[in-house]
Design a protein around this motif. Structure first.
Motif: not given
Length: 383
Positions: A205-206, A237-243, A276-280, A341-343
């Motif tokens: 999801g998000e 801080v919720p996150h996943r690493v995308l390599v 484009a599918s990353m968030d940062v 991540a939070e904003d």
């Protein structure tokens, strides 16, 4: 003189046998030059398993694998007799060298002996590499050698003002002009984002995806990247690493970020979709001269958190389309990523600003700068 009068011999340490931003920029340049009627011949080490098909005529120069665990790269230790014979037959009127290595020095010497115009483009901050391999004692010698190299040519082109400033600090007196980089906007844009692709990798999801894009080598700052991710986890801080990418340090890096998703090398439109599918995009590298990956992320509307170093400082407006952080400040990197991540509103604002800024970077306009530089150098020399 017209573009059709130019005969350019371009010397590269890696034109297509390993895929990276530098050689892809060179292939884009050669393609543009050929379309303008310039005659170009490329001289570079090659392999039987190139990363992609070369643009233009490519002449293989004798080379050996670089020792020290980096055998995927080649080292040309001389301008071989067969290369000299090919050069004589090609009869260039301008020599373009792309790396301050032995082959580049020999090519410049060959040109100077014949009174030919010489240009060098800067693509990589080689003097930053020794720190990642515990060889910092080599740095002063490298800077001295590179300064001499760039002072032997008629013109230098660098990807941004930040790298030009460093050359001036070293003592390079040769004229310098900026040759930035472009981006394929049809491939890198916000519309390429794919929730389906994210789900196929196990990104729910998000879930906030902190992206790495590039070759997995130590000099890309993988140690800092991993330490920052551990800090984010410790802070909750919720996150996943995308390599996105691969390389010789993959196994080591996977051990450092065990929860990461490794998507491997992506090419063409698949690469645009991945970015484009990353968030940062998190880019802690200090070895960049431009940072193609930074521009590609901006074009996709992805905020960037990067080291305050060459390349990034020419592209990122701190707090506007990303964040610039002191190169090894783990806590500050984590602060910046956590803010994004939070904003969600901050992410949207930086996404829009980055996408808008990236629109100015068009390959044809940027490569025309190099062609104009060739012609100006020839005019200065009275050719």
């Amino acid at each position: 003189m017209k573009p059709t009068d130019l005969r350019v011999a371009l010397f590269s340490g890696n034109y297509n046998y390993v895929r990276d931003g530098a050689n892809q920029a060179l292939n884009m340049l050669v393609g543009y030059l050929l379309r303008q009627g310039v005659t170009v011949r490329v001289y570079s080490p090659t392999t039987k398993t190139p990363a992609f098909e070369p643009t233009g005529d490519l002449v293989s120069v004798p080379a050996l694998p670089i020792p020290g665990g980096r055998g995927e790269y080649k080292f040309a230790w001389r301008l071989a007799p067969e290369t000299r014979a090919d050069l004589e037959a090609f009869a260039p009127n301008i020599i373009h060298v792309t790396a301050p290595e032995v082959l580049g020095h020999r090519a410049v010497t060959w040109a100077r002996e014949r009174g030919l115009a010489t240009i060098s483009s800067l693509h990589t901050r080689f003097e930053t590499y020794p720190a990642y391999y515990h060889l910092t004692f080599l740095v002063p010698l490298m800077i001295k050698g590179m300064t001499r190299f760039y002072n032997r040519v008629d013109q230098v082109v660098t990807p941004g003002q930040s790298t030009a400033d460093i050359l001036r600090e070293w003592g390079v007196e040769t004229p310098i002009r900026i040759w930035a980089r472009g981006v394929d906007h049809a491939r890198f844009n916000p519309g390429m984002r794919s929730q389906e692709w994210r789900r196929s990798l196990g990104l729910a999801g998000e879930e906030f995806a902190v992206g790495f894009l590039g070759r997995l080598v130590l000099e890309k700052g993988l140690d800092i990247f991993a330490e920052v991710c551990r800090t984010l986890t410790s802070r909750g801080v919720p996150h996943r690493v995308l390599v996105i990418g691969d390389g010789p340090a993959r196994e080591w890096f996977a051990g450092q970020v065990p929860e990461a998703v490794f998507a491997g090398f992506q090419r063409g439109d698949d690469l645009g979709r991945a970015v484009a599918s990353m968030d940062v995009l998190f880019n802690p590298s200090v070895t960049e001269t431009f940072g193609n990956v930074t521009l590609e992320a901006m074009a996709c509307g992805i905020p960037v958190v990067a080291a305050r170093a060459t390349g990034a400082v020419d592209l990122i407006e701190d707090g506007v389309n990303g964040f610039l952080v002191p190169p090894r400040d783990v806590s500050a990197y984590a602060d910046a990523i956590a803010r994004l991540a939070e904003d969600a509103e901050l992410r949207r604002a930086q996404s829009h600003a980055g996408h808008q800024k990236a629109q100015a970077y068009q390959w044809d306009d940027i490569n025309q700068v190099v062609l104009d530089t060739y012609l100006e150098v020839m005019e200065r020399r009275g050719k």
